[in-house]
Design an enzyme around this catalytic site. Structure first.
Site, PDB file in Angstrom:
ATOM      1  N   GLU A 169      -5.225   3.964   8.572  1.00  0.00           N
ATOM      2  CA  GLU A 169      -4.885   3.725   7.154  1.00  0.00           C
ATOM      3  C   GLU A 169      -5.464   4.880   6.323  1.00  0.00           C
ATOM      4  O   GLU A 169      -4.882   5.323   5.338  1.00  0.00           O
ATOM      5  CB  GLU A 169      -5.539   2.385   6.757  1.00  0.00           C
ATOM      6  CG  GLU A 169      -5.727   2.145   5.295  1.00  0.00           C
ATOM      7  CD  GLU A 169      -4.695   1.177   4.749  1.00  0.00           C
ATOM      8  OE1 GLU A 169      -4.518   0.116   5.352  1.00  0.00           O
ATOM      9  OE2 GLU A 169      -4.083   1.513   3.732  1.00  0.00           O
ATOM     10  N   ARG A 213       0.832  -1.228   0.000  1.00  0.00           N
ATOM     11  CA  ARG A 213       0.000   0.000   0.000  1.00  0.00           C
ATOM     12  C   ARG A 213       0.864   1.275   0.000  1.00  0.00           C
ATOM     13  O   ARG A 213       0.474   2.294   0.597  1.00  0.00           O
ATOM     14  CB  ARG A 213      -0.939   0.067   1.220  1.00  0.00           C
ATOM     15  CG  ARG A 213      -1.872  -1.065   1.404  1.00  0.00           C
ATOM     16  CD  ARG A 213      -2.953  -1.176   0.349  1.00  0.00           C
ATOM     17  NE  ARG A 213      -3.634  -2.422   0.530  1.00  0.00           N
ATOM     18  CZ  ARG A 213      -3.236  -3.575  -0.018  1.00  0.00           C
ATOM     19  NH1 ARG A 213      -2.216  -3.603  -0.834  1.00  0.00           N
ATOM     20  NH2 ARG A 213      -3.894  -4.679   0.221  1.00  0.00           N
ATOM     21  N   SER A 220     -11.148   0.136   5.097  1.00  0.00           N
ATOM     22  CA  SER A 220     -10.387  -0.205   6.311  1.00  0.00           C
ATOM     23  C   SER A 220      -9.847   1.068   6.940  1.00  0.00           C
ATOM     24  O   SER A 220      -9.097   1.808   6.302  1.00  0.00           O
ATOM     25  CB  SER A 220      -9.204  -1.113   5.959  1.00  0.00           C
ATOM     26  OG  SER A 220      -9.677  -2.265   5.331  1.00  0.00           O
TER      27      SER A 220
HETATM   28  C1  FAD Z   1     -15.771   0.336   0.958  1.00  0.00           C
HETATM   29  C2  FAD Z   1     -14.311   0.521   0.659  1.00  0.00           C
HETATM   30  C3  FAD Z   1     -13.516  -0.574   0.410  1.00  0.00           C
HETATM   31  C4  FAD Z   1     -12.142  -0.435   0.121  1.00  0.00           C
HETATM   32  N1  FAD Z   1     -11.398  -1.557  -0.137  1.00  0.00           N
HETATM   33  C5  FAD Z   1     -10.087  -1.426  -0.452  1.00  0.00           C
HETATM   34  C6  FAD Z   1      -9.303  -2.594  -0.766  1.00  0.00           C
HETATM   35  O1  FAD Z   1      -9.808  -3.707  -0.796  1.00  0.00           O
HETATM   36  N2  FAD Z   1      -7.992  -2.411  -1.046  1.00  0.00           N
HETATM   37  C7  FAD Z   1      -7.399  -1.171  -1.052  1.00  0.00           C
HETATM   38  O2  FAD Z   1      -6.187  -1.085  -1.332  1.00  0.00           O
HETATM   39  N3  FAD Z   1      -8.127  -0.053  -0.759  1.00  0.00           N
HETATM   40  C8  FAD Z   1      -9.451  -0.160  -0.464  1.00  0.00           C
HETATM   41  N4  FAD Z   1     -10.190   0.965  -0.163  1.00  0.00           N
HETATM   42  C9  FAD Z   1      -9.518   2.276  -0.118  1.00  0.00           C
HETATM   43  C10 FAD Z   1      -9.629   3.083  -1.440  1.00  0.00           C
HETATM   44  O3  FAD Z   1     -10.573   2.504  -2.295  1.00  0.00           O
HETATM   45  C11 FAD Z   1      -8.289   3.179  -2.174  1.00  0.00           C
HETATM   46  O4  FAD Z   1      -7.308   3.756  -1.343  1.00  0.00           O
HETATM   47  C12 FAD Z   1      -8.396   3.988  -3.472  1.00  0.00           C
HETATM   48  O5  FAD Z   1      -7.233   3.880  -4.251  1.00  0.00           O
HETATM   49  C13 FAD Z   1      -8.686   5.475  -3.231  1.00  0.00           C
HETATM   50  O6  FAD Z   1      -9.012   6.026  -4.485  1.00  0.00           O
HETATM   51  P1  FAD Z   1      -9.688   7.442  -4.605  1.00  0.00           P
HETATM   52  O7  FAD Z   1      -9.810   7.758  -6.059  1.00  0.00           O
HETATM   53  O8  FAD Z   1     -10.916   7.504  -3.822  1.00  0.00           O
HETATM   54  O9  FAD Z   1      -8.549   8.373  -3.977  1.00  0.00           O
HETATM   55  P2  FAD Z   1      -8.649   9.418  -2.773  1.00  0.00           P
HETATM   56  O10 FAD Z   1      -9.136   8.723  -1.548  1.00  0.00           O
HETATM   57  O11 FAD Z   1      -9.381  10.627  -3.221  1.00  0.00           O
HETATM   58  O12 FAD Z   1      -7.106   9.786  -2.602  1.00  0.00           O
HETATM   59  C14 FAD Z   1      -6.208   8.839  -2.087  1.00  0.00           C
HETATM   60  C15 FAD Z   1      -4.780   9.408  -2.218  1.00  0.00           C
HETATM   61  O13 FAD Z   1      -4.419   9.470  -3.590  1.00  0.00           O
HETATM   62  C16 FAD Z   1      -4.062  10.814  -3.966  1.00  0.00           C
HETATM   63  N5  FAD Z   1      -4.557  11.008  -5.341  1.00  0.00           N
HETATM   64  C17 FAD Z   1      -5.811  10.829  -5.794  1.00  0.00           C
HETATM   65  N6  FAD Z   1      -5.860  11.023  -7.137  1.00  0.00           N
HETATM   66  C18 FAD Z   1      -4.595  11.352  -7.517  1.00  0.00           C
HETATM   67  C19 FAD Z   1      -3.968  11.675  -8.767  1.00  0.00           C
HETATM   68  N7  FAD Z   1      -4.645  11.674  -9.936  1.00  0.00           N
HETATM   69  N8  FAD Z   1      -2.649  11.989  -8.778  1.00  0.00           N
HETATM   70  C20 FAD Z   1      -1.916  11.980  -7.622  1.00  0.00           C
HETATM   71  N9  FAD Z   1      -2.447  11.680  -6.415  1.00  0.00           N
HETATM   72  C21 FAD Z   1      -3.759  11.356  -6.366  1.00  0.00           C
HETATM   73  C22 FAD Z   1      -4.753  11.685  -2.924  1.00  0.00           C
HETATM   74  O14 FAD Z   1      -4.085  12.935  -2.774  1.00  0.00           O
HETATM   75  C23 FAD Z   1      -4.644  10.828  -1.686  1.00  0.00           C
HETATM   76  O15 FAD Z   1      -3.341  10.959  -1.131  1.00  0.00           O
HETATM   77  C24 FAD Z   1     -11.559   0.862   0.108  1.00  0.00           C
HETATM   78  C25 FAD Z   1     -12.372   1.981   0.356  1.00  0.00           C
HETATM   79  C26 FAD Z   1     -13.733   1.827   0.619  1.00  0.00           C
HETATM   80  C27 FAD Z   1     -14.585   3.030   0.856  1.00  0.00           C
END
Ligand code: FAD
Length: 335
Positions: free
Chosen positions: A331, A162, A235
């Site tokens: 996390e 991660r 998580s």
């Molecule tokens: C119900 C649920 C289940 C989940 N299950 C998992 C799982 O099984 N495994 C897992 O690994 N994660 C899981 N997650 C966490 C989440 O889905 C991941 O971390 C995902 O990658 C976040 O994506 P996001 O687009 O929402 O990014 P955000 O939450 O908006 O941002 C996350 C990070 O990425 C950065 N970021 C976003 N876009 C960009 C970009 N284009 N360029 C540079 N930086 C950027 C942000 O600044 C921040 O630091 C889960 C979340 C939920 C709500």
């Protein structure tokens, strides 16, 4: 391009915190992003995806950037190893769904993970024995410091559990991911070794990535809240890693669930520790520990405040520390 002042972020974070930012910018391509007058935008800058790994603890005083770069380009679909270029604003699960539809292997175990492709490459998302680093071959970014386009190979990204170069303190928030080059395979490569996957497939050897995808979706729906129905950020805590002696203090007979790491340290599921403290269902205001998976904090009432979530986080951390002497770390990124 969309630029909004005093923008409400409730629908830009899956926890559904009712917070706002000073300025919100959504760009549709790299030219629009590069053409922004960064010097005039309120600071700090924060790039978000779907906000599915974020907890906004209050209104954000700067500019929130969001990518609307949406394309999926199969560079050469005829090859055994198919390069696929994907825009950072594409929903990661839409990409997985399309890849499976084309019979391409590699992304199926990552089905239904919320968020966008850009963030997936930053976070090195993972689930069910796979992580995105397994299929990333390059990442294209816009460098906010040098104000120019840069390309990184998979090796440059320094992927770990991660983690990635993009999260290292020196580079944090410097690079905006604009597209990701994936490498998927036509050759069957099912990963069914992870607990529960083989059972969900009924013990069969899957014949297509879609078959694995459907099994993973069933598994995830049993355990995790659907962000469309219940606010959460998945998580909430990291699984703590401790010495063998510390683990022996928690579980003298060794019966607590744990994974031995190659360096001799022991990883213990945070969900086990939280559950052992009878915290399932515990709540503060509108925030609660999810009944089906204690690692998840949910916005139970729909109008939980950041203070509710922070209060519940504190309660969990304190209770687990008092009972086990282990300090849980979040996390979810606190903004
Ligand atoms: C119900 C649920 C289940 C989940 N299950 C998992 C799982 O099984 N495994 C897992 O690994 N994660 C899981 N997650 C966490 C989440 O889905 C991941 O971390 C995902 O990658 C976040 O994506 P996001 O687009 O929402 O990014 P955000 O939450 O908006 O941002 C996350 C990070 O990425 C950065 N970021 C976003 N876009 C960009 C970009 N284009 N360029 C540079 N930086 C950027 C942000 O600044 C921040 O630091 C889960 C979340 C939920 C709500």
């Amino acid at each position: 391009m969309r630029i909004k002042l005093k923008y409400d972020l409730s629908s830009q974070n899956t926890f559904r915190m009712k917070v706002s930012c000073e300025c919100f910018v959504e760009y549709g391509n790299v030219t629009e992003l590069a053409g922004l007058n960064f010097d005039r935008l309120p600071k700090p800058l924060l790039h978000i995806g779907e906000g599915s790994n974020l907890l906004f603890t209050g209104d954000f005083p700067g500019t929130v950037l969001h990518s609307d770069i949406e394309f999926i380009k199969y560079v050469d679909i005829g090859l055994d190893e198919v390069p696929v270029m994907v825009g950072a604003g594409v929903s990661f699960d839409n990409f997985v769904s399309e890849a499976c539809r084309h019979g391409l292997w590699g992304a199926e175990n990552l089905s239904l993970i919320p968020g966008e492709v850009g963030a997936a490459a930053v976070q090195n998302i993972g689930a069910y024995g796979a992580e995105v680093a397994d299929i990333v071959s390059g990442v294209v970014c816009f460098d906010l410091k040098e104000r120019k386009k840069v390309k990184f190979s998979r090796k440059d990204c320094r992927y770990g559990y991660r983690s990635s170069m993009f999260k290292e303190p020196e580079f944090r928030r410097r690079f905006v991911v604009t597209s990701v080059l994936f490498r998927l395979s036509r050759k069957p490569a099912p990963k069914t070794g992870y607990k529960g996957v083989s059972e969900a497939l009924g013990g069969r050897v899957p014949q297509s990535p879609s078959e694995v995808r459907e099994a993973i979706i069933r598994l995830r729906r049993e355990k995790l809240p659907d962000p469309a129905e219940t606010g959460s950020a998945g998580s909430f805590f990291k699984n703590p890693v401790m010495s063998a002696e510390a683990f022996a203090r928690i579980s003298p007979d060794g019966s607590a669930p744990h994974y031995l790491l190659p360096d001799g340290m022991v990883k213990v599921p945070a969900a086990y520790l939280i559950d052992s403290c009878a915290l399932k269902g515990a709540s503060v205001g509108g925030a609660a520990v999810y009944e089906k998976q204690p690692l998840v904090i949910v916005n139970r009432s729909g109008d939980a405040t950041p203070e509710d979530v922070l209060g519940l986080e504190e309660k969990i951390v304190n209770t687990v520390r008092e009972r086990f002497g282990v300090v849980l770390e979040p996390e979810v990124e606190h903004i």
